[in-house]
Design a protein around this motif. Structure first.
Motif, PDB file in Angstrom:
ATOM      1  N   GLY A 450       0.800  -1.218   0.000  1.00 50.19           N
ATOM      2  CA  GLY A 450       0.000   0.000   0.000  1.00 50.19           C
ATOM      3  C   GLY A 450       0.832   1.267   0.000  1.00 50.19           C
ATOM      4  O   GLY A 450       0.295   2.351  -0.218  1.00 50.19           O
ATOM      5  N   VAL A 468       1.339   2.153  -6.695  1.00 51.23           N
ATOM      6  CA  VAL A 468       1.147   1.670  -5.336  1.00 51.23           C
ATOM      7  C   VAL A 468       1.774   0.297  -5.263  1.00 51.23           C
ATOM      8  O   VAL A 468       1.650  -0.499  -6.182  1.00 51.23           O
ATOM      9  CB  VAL A 468      -0.361   1.625  -4.997  1.00 51.23           C
ATOM     10  CG1 VAL A 468      -0.586   0.803  -3.742  1.00 51.23           C
ATOM     11  CG2 VAL A 468      -0.887   3.037  -4.811  1.00 51.23           C
ATOM     12  N   SER A 470       2.549  -3.512  -4.380  1.00 51.91           N
ATOM     13  CA  SER A 470       1.626  -4.634  -4.274  1.00 51.91           C
ATOM     14  C   SER A 470       2.314  -5.749  -3.518  1.00 51.91           C
ATOM     15  O   SER A 470       3.516  -5.937  -3.641  1.00 51.91           O
ATOM     16  CB  SER A 470       1.263  -5.127  -5.669  1.00 51.91           C
ATOM     17  OG  SER A 470       2.441  -5.338  -6.398  1.00 51.91           O
TER      18      SER A 470
END
Ligand SMILES: *Cc1c(COP(=O)(O)O)cnc(C)c1O
Length: 528
Positions: A450, A468, A470
């Motif tokens: 995140g 973002v 993962s």
């Protein structure tokens, strides 16, 4: 063993006992592998032949000119390519044998494990003490300076600062403690954003989180493997557009090599972001003639047991700013105010290094340059011995860098790199050699799922950063452009291998690793 030396252990069943005896003598492994087919290389394993088998045949009156096929046959004890070192040892113990051939799914002989190698583990990076450490520790004992702090701590700080070319240093109980202190001193606290190299050991990032701040991870560039100036510029621009000024940037110098400071520092300077240089892995390295660890507003070293020099555990925070280091000393000793009673205003820690361990550190500093030269020699030997192996790219030492080669690292290129890396690591482990993958980047760690991540270059068909991070998903999304172009740290992790690099490796151990890596990679081509 060398690829060709394994081949020399394989002999066809129509070879004579005399030939087998001569081959046993020449190869000196105490065993031959009798393999079907005339090439004797990739054939199915029929049996093994030892000195004992030939001796018993001679006693039974078998002619030396007879073929091996006349010997009483017994099915060979073997393991498959999935076997671990423990499996091999269990088989050796159960049957009181000292050699175990490895066979592939088709029953072909592909490798041989010997008991001798299982009794001599080659470590990734083990402590290597010099001649002065015991005397210096003895001094701490005889002067009763066992308590934390004392003359060795002062001496260690001054000697390290002089070596790194910085004004001030504070010894700490670990590199991680020094990172935590350094971030505190830069004012990092809840709600702040801190930039951090993604390709690193987790200790670079954890103190950011522990101070309540949010890390934003930056990719590597393909040359130095360190923070990508391109990705850093993208991150700074994106954050600026969102009204965010990062409180600090943790820039890591990986595996004994400085980051590209000439590109990174002006970017950070222009954005008003101070650099905390994580030089835990780069003590002794230089960049355009300037010692690693002298570039950041603050820099951190580690003397953990696996580092180029060690105090068993310890660290150092350095800076040219006297006030910062004075503050670090206060915070690291519970932040006592100057009063007779115990008066506290600030929130402090117990982070100081013991005087006994600082004695070890002083001795280790005296041999640092020797250790650098030894590690560089290990790397050079690997590079030369494996020069002919295709698809293998060594961590470069770009113009202006002098790496310590703390760890000798390379990356396997091309499709399926991660599977080949794992197969190679399994192979080496079966031969009792400790090798490791390159650090798993922080943006792929479940711990940091995140968090924002800025890759070296935007993925094709993607509008661009920010991305973002993962959690790990096996081999990654299909169709992802492979290679050292887009998500560089991921590619380095997937195909990257760190080989045993200790300054105390023997010549025989280094040769053994070279032969095994060559053999392991060849085997992968053979069994693919
Ligand atoms: C080893 C290491 C640290 C942590 O140092 P410790 O002394 O083990 O706490 C931090 N950062 C990097 C990059 C390291 O390799």
């Amino acid at each position: 063993m060398k690829p060709e030396s394994f081949t020399r252990l394989c002999i066809p069943p129509n070879a004579s006992l005399h030939d087998a005896l001569a081959r046993l003598d020449a190869t000196a492994q105490g065993i031959l592998l009798v393999t079907a087919g005339t090439d004797g290389v990739t054939g199915r394993l029929l049996r093994t032949v030892t000195d004992g088998d030939l001796r018993r045949a001679a006693l039974a009156g078998v002619e030396a000119a007879s073929p091996l096929s006349v010997l009483p046959s017994h099915p060979p004890l073997t393991v498959g390519l999935q076997a671990t070192q423990r499996d091999v040892l269990a088989l050796m113990d159960a049957h009181r044998i000292d050699h175990v051939p490895v066979v592939d799914a088709a029953g072909r002989a592909v490798d041989l494990i010997t008991r001798r190698e299982l009794s001599q583990r080659v470590y990734l990076s083990s402590p290597h003490l010099g001649e002065d450490e015991v005397g210096l520790v003895q001094e701490a004992f005889s002067s009763n300076w066992i308590a934390p702090l004392g003359p060795h701590v002062d001496g260690f700080e001054q000697e390290l600062a002089a070596l790194v070319g910085v004004q001030h240093a504070a010894a700490t109980s670990s590199g991680t403690a020094a990172l935590h202190l350094g971030l505190r001193l830069l004012g990092v606290g809840p709600g702040d954003v801190v930039l951090c190299s993604s390709l690193t050991f987790v200790a670079s990032a954890n103190p950011i989180k522990q101070l309540g701040a949010t890390p934003v991870f930056i990719d590597s560039e393909p040359e130095s493997w360190n923070m990508s100036p391109q990705a850093l510029a993208a991150a700074l621009a994106t954050l600026r557009a969102q009204g965010i000024t990062p409180k600090a940037a943790v820039v890591v110098n990986l595996y004994g090599q400085s980051a590209e400071m000439r590109a990174l520092l002006p970017l950070l300077h222009a954005a008003g972001v101070p650099m905390l240089e994580d030089a835990a892995e780069s003590l002794g390295a230089s960049y355009h003639g300037q010692p690693s660890g002298s570039f950041g507003r603050l820099a951190v070293f580690s003397f953990n047991g696996n580092k180029i020099i060690t105090t068993s555990g310890g660290g150092m925070l350095v800076s040219n700013d006297a006030a910062l280091i004075a503050h670090a000393r206060a915070l690291s000793t519970q932040a006592r105010e100057p009063a007779r009673h115990y008066e506290h205003v600030e929130d402090g820690y117990n982070y100081r290094l013991s005087n006994v361990l600082a004695g070890i550190g002083r001795g280790q500093l005296r041999v640092l340059e020797q250790r650098v030269q030894s590690r560089r020699a290990v790397f050079e030997q690997y590079r030369q011995a494996l020069a002919g192996v295709p698809g293998l790219r060594w961590m470069a030492e770009p113009e202006g860098h002098r790496s310590t080669r703390w760890l000798s690292a390379f990356v396997l290129e091309g499709e399926g790199a991660q599977a080949r890396r794992d197969a190679l690591l399994d192979f080496l482990e079966r031969h009792n050699v400790e090798a490791r993958p390159v650090w798993k980047p922080m943006h792929l760690q479940p711990l940091y799922a995140g968090c924002r991540y800025f890759p070296h270059a935007p993925a094709q068909g993607n509008a661009g950063p920010p991305q973002v991070s993962s959690p790990p998903s096996g081999d990654g999304p299909a169709g992802r452009p492979w290679g050292l172009t887009h998500d560089v740290s991921r590619a380095l992790f997937e195909g990257g291998v760190c080989l045993p690099s200790g300054s105390n490796m023997s010549a025989a151990q280094r040769e053994r690793v070279c032969e095994l890596v060559a053999r392991g990679l060849e085997l992968m081509v053979q069994t693919a």
